[in-house]
Design an enzyme around this catalytic site. Structure first.
Site, PDB file in Angstrom:
ATOM      1  N   SER A 130      27.610  28.107  67.769  1.00  0.00           N
ATOM      2  CA  SER A 130      27.197  27.772  66.212  1.00  0.00           C
ATOM      3  C   SER A 130      27.022  29.341  65.600  1.00  0.00           C
ATOM      4  CB  SER A 130      25.782  27.122  66.144  1.00  0.00           C
ATOM      5  OG  SER A 130      24.879  27.822  67.049  1.00  0.00           O
ATOM      6  N   HIS A 178      19.952  31.073  64.158  1.00  0.00           N
ATOM      7  CA  HIS A 178      20.979  31.194  63.103  1.00  0.00           C
ATOM      8  C   HIS A 178      20.367  32.232  61.833  1.00  0.00           C
ATOM      9  CE1 HIS A 178      21.607  27.418  65.334  1.00  0.00           C
ATOM     10  NE2 HIS A 178      22.733  28.076  65.500  1.00  0.00           N
ATOM     11  N   ASP A 190      13.876  27.949  62.893  1.00  0.00           N
ATOM     12  CA  ASP A 190      15.141  28.358  63.492  1.00  0.00           C
ATOM     13  C   ASP A 190      15.045  29.996  63.326  1.00  0.00           C
ATOM     14  OD1 ASP A 190      17.636  29.255  64.182  1.00  0.00           O
ATOM     15  OD2 ASP A 190      18.745  27.683  62.713  1.00  0.00           O
TER      16      ASP A 190
END
Ligand SMILES: *[C@@H]1O[C@H](CO)[C@@H](O)[C@H](O)[C@H]1NC(C)=O
Ligand SMILES: *[C@@H]1O[C@H](CO)[C@@H](O)[C@H](O)[C@H]1NC(C)=O
Ligand SMILES: *[C@@H]1O[C@H](CO)[C@@H](O)[C@H](O)[C@H]1NC(C)=O
Length: 441
Positions: free
Chosen positions: A159, A412, A409
């Site tokens: 990702s 990311h 998160d």
């Protein structure tokens, strides 16, 4: 604890010492990794919008395609100076801010569209990376278009590869809108865009291990299975049609997994129920990167077509507190130079990537037309604890009342955000290559 080395005979003698931390990481709550590293757990409405809109919006200016990317004297300057070390430096205030925002580009994954999800502090957008010895220019989409026309660029990996690709598309979209020409079902694991005016294709391939892997699933095994000596067929099959490949891997190697090599079991990582030898993940990640680079070099070197290969180094996460409580990555400013050292797993992961890339560069010398380079972003990313979505991976997480538990998160990167810098460096590498190859002609 007795650790049997499964890597006997491997050329990298130091990899054994890198084993030691595995025990530590095996203790990390596995559920956390499931959450954060599952590629696409969220609604994909932005992508759907893009597929509707993208066909109508086309670049209007063809004159920009003929604008020269650089003056001759500037080229001389670049060609003559020693390559800049973009890896080390500091973040400095920048009033200019990002090239794009969350509304100018239809390709930002919801969980990373921090502004539209109500992240209130915007100071993290006003920093630029200042390498110690040179200046990193702002990203210029037209330079990119000019240098890569008629090429297919593939982002391959986990990702973070997707995060980087989406950053690039957003910056390019400020000059010319990409057409989404391929999408794999409802998922966004495999997508392809085309910039018609420049005949540039950009694609993303989901391949978190680079090598063949079976991801754990409800119906299949409850751990990942990796085949470290075979590249993932999905991107491997397309290699003949790829001119530039940007690889990104790392975080998925922390998951529980069983490893196979040459048809037999090599060992495992965090597989308490199974009777396999725990071997950690560092040596396996090294093998996977080696397999990927060797395959690319052999295939593209042998057919004489050549390829440009970039390997993006490990991107550190910044969990400070509990992942499900407010304030898991609460910082709102970058670290200052010298405030945060590159160490532990972040340093080890990066070191493996750097070493394998150096080996690959030597291997590639026997063929013409192969250019390989690191995108060494680990340090500059480490210094940006403020750049993650945190709780804003979900829209307006505190809208009702302050919640005790909210997912964060801290892996990311917000778009726009620090990851845009990775693509500034990517473009500088490409620019240098282009100047060097023209001088050699
Ligand atoms: C986003 O950028 C576009 C184009 O530059 C601009 O028109 C728009 O007002 C911006 N939106 C926000 C929320 O800043
Ligand atoms: C467009 O780019 C592809 C590579 O992605 C290349 O194979 C093809 O020849 C190009 N088409 C033209 C018309 O140049
Ligand atoms: C586990 O593996 C060892 C060594 O291969 C073997 O001797 C032992 O019988 C195995 N145990 C089980 C429960 O399968």
């Amino acid at each position: 604890m007795v650790v049997t080395s499964p890597l006997k005979g491997q050329s990298h003698s130091h990899s054994f010492t890198k084993f030691l931390p595995y025990a530590l990481y095996a203790l990390l709550p596995i559920a956390l990794f499931r959450l954060y590293f599952h590629p696409f757990p969220f609604p994909q409405s932005t992508t759907d919008q893009l597929s509707h809109n993208s066909r109508i919006i086309l670049t209007t200016s063809s004159s920009s395609s003929s604008s020269p990317p650089l003056s001759f004297s500037k080229e001389e300057e670049i060609a003559n100076e020693t390559p800049c070390d973009y890896a080390n430096g500091g973040w400095v205030h920048d009033k200019m801010g990002p090239l794009y925002n969350g509304t100018t580009c239809g390709t930002i994954k919801d969980g990373q569209n921090c502004i539209s999800h109500g992240r209130p502090d915007l100071g993290y957008l006003y920093w630029r990376w200042q390498p110690s010895q040179c200046k990193l220019p702002r990203f210029d989409p037209n330079t990119f278009f000019h240098l890569l026309s008629n090429k297919h660029i593939a982002f391959v990996g986990d990702s973070m590869a997707r995060n980087q690709l989406e950053s690039l598309l957003c910056m390019l979209a400020t000059a010319s809108y990409p057409n989404l020409v391929y999408k794999d079902g409802v998922d966004t694991k495999f997508r392809r865009w085309h910039f018609a005016s420049y005949n540039i294709t950009i694609s993303v391939y989901w391949s978190p291990f680079l090598v063949r892997g079976v991801e754990k699933s409800k119906t299949g095994p409850d751990h990942n299975e990796l085949f470290v000596d075979t590249v993932d067929a999905r991107w491997g099959a397309d290699l003949d049609h790829i001119d530039m490949i940007v690889l990104s891997t790392g975080h998925w190697f922390l998951h529980p997994a069983v490893y196979y090599e040459g048809g037999s079991i090599l060992g495992c990582h965090y597989c308490p129920g199974l009777n396999h030898t725990e071997i950690g993940f560092y040596g396996v990640m090294r093998k996977a990167i080696k397999t990927a680079l060797e395959t690319i070099i052999e295939r593209k070197g042998a057919n004489g077509n050549g390829i440009d290969v970039l390997l993006t180094t490990f991107s550190p996460s910044h969990f400070e507190g509990e992942w499900d409580q407010a304030g898991a990555c609460p910082k709102t400013k970058p670290y200052k130079e010298g405030e945060k050292m590159l160490e532990g797993m972040d340093a080890d992961m990066r070191a493996i990537e750097v070493e394998e890339m150096e080996t690959a560069k030597v291997n590639a010398k026997q063929f013409g037309g192969l250019r390989l380079e690191m995108l060494d972003v680990t340090k500059l990313s480490l210094m940006r604890p403020d750049g993650h979505p945190g709780p804003y991976m979900y829209p307006f997480p505190f809208a009702n009342e302050v919640q005790e538990r909210v997912q964060n998160d801290c892996v990311h990167w917000c778009l726009p955000g620090p990851i845009d810098t990775w693509n500034q460096i990517l473009l500088e590498v490409i620019r240098r290559w282009s100047i060097q190859s023209r001088r050699e002609e």
